[in-house]
Design a protein around this motif. Structure first.
Motif, PDB file in Angstrom:
ATOM      1  N   LEU A  53      -3.879  -3.331  -6.086  1.00 49.32           N
ATOM      2  CA  LEU A  53      -4.139  -4.236  -4.874  1.00 49.32           C
ATOM      3  C   LEU A  53      -4.118  -5.219  -4.329  1.00 49.32           C
ATOM      4  CD1 LEU A  53      -5.339  -0.556  -3.155  1.00 49.32           C
ATOM      5  CD2 LEU A  53      -2.556  -1.087  -3.156  1.00 49.32           C
ATOM      6  N   ALA A  59      -8.316   1.288  -7.019  1.00 48.71           N
ATOM      7  CA  ALA A  59      -7.313   0.395  -7.349  1.00 48.71           C
ATOM      8  C   ALA A  59      -7.310   0.040  -9.156  1.00 48.71           C
ATOM      9  CB  ALA A  59      -7.345  -0.356  -6.244  1.00 48.71           C
ATOM     10  N   TYR A  69       0.463  -1.428   0.082  1.00 50.88           N
ATOM     11  CA  TYR A  69      -0.546   0.050  -0.153  1.00 50.88           C
ATOM     12  C   TYR A  69       0.684   1.729  -0.458  1.00 50.88           C
ATOM     13  CZ  TYR A  69      -2.867  -3.900   1.485  1.00 50.88           C
ATOM     14  OH  TYR A  69      -3.570  -5.035   1.935  1.00 50.88           O
ATOM     15  N   TRP A  88      -8.030  -4.224   3.004  1.00 55.93           N
ATOM     16  CA  TRP A  88      -6.945  -3.119   3.107  1.00 55.93           C
ATOM     17  C   TRP A  88      -7.351  -2.651   4.480  1.00 55.93           C
ATOM     18  CZ3 TRP A  88      -9.134  -1.581  -2.576  1.00 55.93           C
ATOM     19  CH2 TRP A  88      -8.308  -2.104  -3.410  1.00 55.93           C
TER      20      TRP A  88
END
Length: 606
Positions: A238, A570, A164, A244
């Motif tokens: 991601l 993403a 990230y 996340w």
């Protein structure tokens, strides 16, 4: 002389592999089959031939640090203890070593010109080792490799997850520095063995490996009314197999909750003070409670999103470039305008004029940016990005005009009303016409279309405040809003098979605005029908907000899926290579072949 020449060649760095059969055959030719004896200078020690072991691999000679003595390093093949072996086929070719306190070993090489002179011992090649020694060496090598791989696995587990980091600001570098410092303190030796890995992490976090996708990539990679569903042919930048960080999953559309609650505070304030609804005996305490809840919710959501701006600015930047999410950047300022309009009299009887300028400044800045893109064309022209959520960028003008007129301002409210009216007409026509060059709106019915009702509902209230009466201009805007509201409400299928998301909160304030406009209209045209209509619309708006509030709490406390992975931010910059022209035709089904090929060329253009 020959001995000196041999020593000179030995020092030159030559090396030869000496095999056992070669040495024995040479020994028998020169000395016969008798007991081999050899004499070393200064020594008279006999050696048994059966104890001779000459390795069939390179021999390495080690040079010690002190120049006063020489050692012979034996690698892989070890001589029996206390029985050093030496072979002397020819005394004239024997290389003698200086005497030393302990018994000395003399070594004779078949080809002195190929002897390697090194300061450290070298390992024999695998092809020159005997079978037993080769097996032993392989076992040691495998053991060494397994220990090395185990250590690397331990280090990789201990290392920080850098997936990230491209979405972080300075916090990513700070986190990496803290993690590296703790690792150095706990495992100093391991840290010294990993300088190259740290350099790789620096290279990964120093720049942005993921650049900003263009507008056509958002439409090509995502689908759904809010462009929040990933197409099957696309990939994320991601990890998709785990949750996340919370701030990455917290979207700007969460400000829709603030819009719904703050508009409810205005509704119940008008119900309490309006002449047409006075028979309901609603007090201003309801307005006070709802206003306080709205302020607390606004502060909470703003604090969370401010943390996202600080720690994950790249994610905020992607939301700003998203063709749908960019409109929600108006939501926090519109919510603040709603709070200022619905402020209870117990809190403040009047508001200062500077507050209006402070709240309208960011709205003007966003409008100059977005409206300029609509006019200038390119990838963000209105015909390409038009969708019902664009009404959020229009409503701010009418809400600001309404608040300015309530404060007693004159020129500012008229200015914003004119700007909003001009762009609302253009947006209204664009959404109705559905130009072939624009993206088609989703076929599935969705409450997003209720945003059509927001702008005319607030516009009629703003114009009534500016002119001082609910005249023809206000009534025209009100009737347009009621027609759109009715045309959407009769579609029962709109309320079936939907998927809940936080963006739905933004679709509640149009219903509330229509109810407030109906209350204002019923005060001018007093009859049973107008009173019944304003009550029905108020009940529908209140029930809608209540249902969304309970649904939000259910997803947050029970299902724990209120904030899923925000895949809208993403997507990759380029379309995956496996995408085909058929997929483009599916996405852009209303385009001809030439337009499809142009989109394909733009998708793969560097």
């Amino acid at each position: 002389m020959e001995t000196d020449e041999s020593a000179r060649q030995w020092a030159a760095g030559a090396r030869v592999p000496a095999s056992r059969s070669t040495v024995e055959r040479s020994f028998r030719e020169r000395h016969g089959d008798g007991d081999p004896m050899m004499a070393s200078p200064g020594q008279d020690s006999p050696f048994d031939a059966s104890a001779l072991r000459v390795a069939a691999h390179p021999v390495s000679v080690s040079l010690p640090a002190s120049p006063s003595r020489f050692d012979v390093a034996r690698t892989e093949a070890e001589f029996p203890p206390r029985h050093p072996a030496a072979i002397v086929p020819d005394a004239s070719r024997m290389l003698s070593l200086p005497p030393r306190p302990t018994p000395m070993v003399s070594v004779v090489f078949e080809h002195l010109e190929e002897v390697m002179f090194r300061s450290q011992p070298i390992h024999a090649a695998a092809s020159e080792l005997p079978d037993a020694q080769d097996s032993q060496s392989q076992v040691l090598h495998d053991d060494s490799m397994s220990r090395g791989s185990g250590a690397r696995m331990g280090r990789s587990k201990a290392r920080r997850d850098t997936s990230y980091d491209p979405f972080k600001t300075w916090s990513g570098k700070l986190e990496k520095q803290l993690t590296t410092h703790l690792r150095v303190v706990r495992q100093p030796l391991q840290q010294e063995a990993e300088p190259e890995e740290d350099e790789d992490e620096d290279a990964a976090t120093s720049g942005r490996p993921y650049s900003m996708p263009r507008v056509h990539r958002f439409f090509a990679a995502l689908e759904g009314p809010e462009l929040d569903k990933l197409r099957s042919s696309e990939e994320l930048v991601l990890p998709s197999d785990k949750n996340w960080p919370f701030l990455l999953r917290f979207p700007v559309s969460a400000f829709g909750m603030c819009l719904g609650m703050s508009s409810q505070a205005i509704l119940w304030k008008n119900i309490a003070i309006s002449a047409s609804t006075r028979f309901l005996h609603i007090t201003l305490r309801t307005n006070l409670v709802l206003w306080c809840v709205s302020v607390a919710l606004m502060c909470f959501v703003s604090a969370l999103y401010a943390c996202k701006v600080i720690f994950y600015f790249e994610a905020v930047r992607r939301e700003y470039y998203h063709p749908i999410r960019v409109n929600f950047f108006f939501a926090p300022w519109i919510a603040c305008l709603f709070l200022a309009i619905g402020v209870p009299e117990l809190v403040a009887e009047s508001l200062p004029h500077w507050l209006w300028y402070v709240l309208m400044a960011p709205i003007v800045s966003l409008e100059i940016k977005i409206y300029g893109q609509w006019i200038s064309g390119g990838q963000r022209r209105l015909s390409r990005v038009a969708n019902p959520s664009n009404h959020l960028s229009i409503v701010g003008n009418f809400v600001g005009a309404l608040l300015g007129a309530i404060m007693g301002l004159r020129e500012g409210p008229i200015f914003f009303f004119a700007v909003g009216l001009a762009h609302y007409i253009v947006l209204f026509v664009t959404l109705y016409q559905r130009l072939p060059t624009s993206e088609t709106l989703p076929r599935d019915l969705h409450p997003v279309f209720f945003l059509f009702v927001a702008a005319p509902s607030v516009a009629c209230l703003a114009w009534a405040r500016i002119t001082g009466e609910f005249g023809y201009g206000s009534r025209i805007a009100y009737f347009i809003a009621m027609f759109l509201y009715t045309s959407l409400a009769v579609r029962i299928n709109m309320f079936r098979g939907f998927r809940f998301s936080l963006a739905w909160w933004a679709y509640t304030f149009p219903m509330t605005s229509a109810a407030i406009a109906s209350i204002r209209y019923s005060s001018e045209v007093k009859n049973a029908f107008t009173q019944a209509m304003c009550i029905v619309l108020s009940v529908v708006a209140t029930l809608t907000v209540t249902a969304l509030l309970l649904t939000t709490l259910l997803h947050a406390a029970v299902h724990h899926d209120l904030f899923p992975n925000d895949i809208s931010i993403a997507i990759s910059e380029r379309r995956p290579k496996q995408s085909t022209i058929a997929e483009l035709n599916e996405v852009h089904g209303n385009k001809d072949a030439d337009t499809t090929f142009r989109d394909l060329e733009a998708a793969y253009r560097p």
